[in-house]
Design a protein around this motif. Sequence first.
Motif, PDB file in Angstrom:
ATOM      1  N   THR A  78       0.830  -1.202   0.000  1.00 21.92           N
ATOM      2  CA  THR A  78       0.000   0.000   0.000  1.00 21.92           C
ATOM      3  C   THR A  78       0.863   1.250   0.000  1.00 21.92           C
ATOM      4  OG1 THR A  78      -1.751  -1.191   1.160  1.00 21.92           O
ATOM      5  CG2 THR A  78      -1.871   1.196   1.196  1.00 21.92           C
ATOM      6  N   ASP A  85      -2.421  -1.853  -4.323  1.00 26.48           N
ATOM      7  CA  ASP A  85      -3.418  -2.346  -3.373  1.00 26.48           C
ATOM      8  C   ASP A  85      -4.096  -3.566  -3.977  1.00 26.48           C
ATOM      9  OD1 ASP A  85      -5.381  -2.831  -1.520  1.00 26.48           O
ATOM     10  OD2 ASP A  85      -6.035  -0.748  -1.380  1.00 26.48           O
ATOM     11  N   LEU A  99      -7.823  -4.058  -3.218  1.00 27.18           N
ATOM     12  CA  LEU A  99      -8.767  -3.204  -3.931  1.00 27.18           C
ATOM     13  C   LEU A  99      -9.210  -3.889  -5.219  1.00 27.18           C
ATOM     14  CD1 LEU A  99     -10.223  -0.487  -3.985  1.00 27.18           C
ATOM     15  CD2 LEU A  99      -8.243   0.439  -5.197  1.00 27.18           C
ATOM     16  N   ALA A 100      -8.262  -4.490  -5.934  1.00 32.63           N
ATOM     17  CA  ALA A 100      -8.587  -5.221  -7.154  1.00 32.63           C
ATOM     18  C   ALA A 100      -9.454  -6.449  -6.842  1.00 32.63           C
ATOM     19  CB  ALA A 100      -7.313  -5.655  -7.870  1.00 32.63           C
ATOM     20  N   ALA A 137     -11.484  -6.784  -4.262  1.00 30.62           N
ATOM     21  CA  ALA A 137     -12.812  -6.286  -3.891  1.00 30.62           C
ATOM     22  C   ALA A 137     -13.611  -5.936  -5.140  1.00 30.62           C
ATOM     23  CB  ALA A 137     -12.688  -5.069  -2.977  1.00 30.62           C
ATOM     24  N   ASP A 138     -12.949  -5.340  -6.115  1.00 29.94           N
ATOM     25  CA  ASP A 138     -13.620  -4.991  -7.368  1.00 29.94           C
ATOM     26  C   ASP A 138     -14.122  -6.248  -8.077  1.00 29.94           C
ATOM     27  OD1 ASP A 138     -14.431  -3.050  -9.351  1.00 29.94           O
ATOM     28  OD2 ASP A 138     -12.805  -3.853 -10.588  1.00 29.94           O
ATOM     29  N   ASN A 151     -17.521  -3.026  -2.143  1.00 21.80           N
ATOM     30  CA  ASN A 151     -16.918  -1.691  -2.116  1.00 21.80           C
ATOM     31  C   ASN A 151     -15.482  -1.727  -1.626  1.00 21.80           C
ATOM     32  OD1 ASN A 151     -19.242  -0.511  -3.042  1.00 21.80           O
ATOM     33  ND2 ASN A 151     -20.029  -0.104  -0.998  1.00 21.80           N
ATOM     34  N   LYS A 152     -15.233  -2.543  -0.621  1.00 20.85           N
ATOM     35  CA  LYS A 152     -13.886  -2.602  -0.064  1.00 20.85           C
ATOM     36  C   LYS A 152     -13.771  -3.834   0.825  1.00 20.85           C
ATOM     37  CE  LYS A 152     -15.467   0.512   3.492  1.00 20.85           C
ATOM     38  NZ  LYS A 152     -15.343   1.757   4.144  1.00 20.85           N
ATOM     39  N   THR A 172     -12.250  -4.817   4.442  1.00 18.26           N
ATOM     40  CA  THR A 172     -11.686  -4.223   5.655  1.00 18.26           C
ATOM     41  C   THR A 172     -11.255  -5.263   6.678  1.00 18.26           C
ATOM     42  OG1 THR A 172     -13.877  -4.005   6.649  1.00 18.26           O
ATOM     43  CG2 THR A 172     -13.033  -2.105   5.424  1.00 18.26           C
ATOM     44  N   TYR A 229      -8.354  -3.651   8.510  1.00 17.87           N
ATOM     45  CA  TYR A 229      -7.835  -2.434   7.883  1.00 17.87           C
ATOM     46  C   TYR A 229      -8.411  -1.206   8.563  1.00 17.87           C
ATOM     47  CZ  TYR A 229      -6.581   1.058   4.452  1.00 17.87           C
ATOM     48  OH  TYR A 229      -6.051   2.160   3.849  1.00 17.87           O
TER      49      TYR A 229
END
Length: 96
Positions: A33, A38, A41-42, A44-45, A50-51, A53, A68
């Motif tokens: 990070t 990240d 993030l990929a 989660a996508d 959304n994210k 955590t 997180y």
Amino acid sequence: MTAHHDDATVARMFDAIEHARWQDLADALNRLTEWGADPLLALADKLGTNKITTLDPAEDHHTYRLRYRPPFGEERETDGGPGWIVERRPEADASA
């Protein structure tokens, strides 16, 4: 030395090993990070969320998980610590 004492020692040893492995993962994610990557993030996508955590093994025999803390959240502003941290799973505290 009693068997009870040996069991407690072995339990502490396994607890320390598990914590160290989660800490290694937290350190790696924090370094990525900081570097500007990240991977979660990929992920989660791809998962359509959304994210991400919390990374939790969701298995009763595990004691720890990663959580997180957002960069501008109150918790990080207070201690200035990293984003990903190791914490005890709530289920582990309830069974202790």
